[in-house]
Design a protein around this motif. Structure first.
Motif, short mmCIF file in Angstrom:
data_model
loop_
_atom_site.label_atom_id
_atom_site.label_comp_id
_atom_site.label_asym_id
_atom_site.label_seq_id
_atom_site.Cartn_x
_atom_site.Cartn_y
_atom_site.Cartn_z
N LEU A 44 0.83 -1.20 0.00
CA LEU A 44 0.00 0.00 0.00
C LEU A 44 0.87 1.26 0.00
O LEU A 44 0.64 2.20 -0.77
N LEU A 59 -5.59 6.01 -0.26
CA LEU A 59 -6.68 5.21 0.29
C LEU A 59 -8.03 5.71 -0.23
O LEU A 59 -8.91 4.91 -0.57
N SER A 63 -10.71 3.67 -2.56
CA SER A 63 -12.12 3.59 -2.16
C SER A 63 -13.03 4.06 -3.30
O SER A 63 -14.05 3.42 -3.59
N VAL A 69 -8.86 -2.46 0.39
CA VAL A 69 -7.55 -2.26 1.00
C VAL A 69 -7.13 -3.54 1.72
O VAL A 69 -5.97 -3.89 1.75
#
Length: 93
Positions: A44, A59, A63, A69
């Protein structure tokens, strides 16, 4: 620095679509980062770095594109619930 060559025709099409060189670079970096993250080829943090974004922003981008995630297998989920159930029973004693 990686350069992606486009034919003049493709480049003009992208420019006429309103994509500046900066915006195109951003879209390519973010798209590549999302793809490599989703395939499991980048962590990530590294994917956020490739995208040129802070972790929180990346993030949000994941989304927006409905890219999970965290991804657990059915077995992992079953194990988590089994352990939680066992712990709950032990706490009731």
């Amino acid at each position: 620095n990686v350069q992606v060559p486009f034919s003049r025709n493709v480049y003009l099409t992208l420019v006429s679509a309103g994509l500046s060189e900066k915006k195109l670079d951003e879209k390519l970096r973010v798209g590549l980062a999302m793809e490599l993250y989703q395939e499991g080829n980048l962590s990530l943090g590294k994917a956020a770095e490739v995208a040129g974004k802070c972790l929180a922003t990346f993030l949000d981008i994941l989304s927006e594109h409905q890219i999970p995630v965290v991804s657990y297998s059915k077995k992992e989920v079953d194990d988590i619930f089994r352990k939680a159930d066992k712990l709950a029973r032990e706490l009731k004693k």
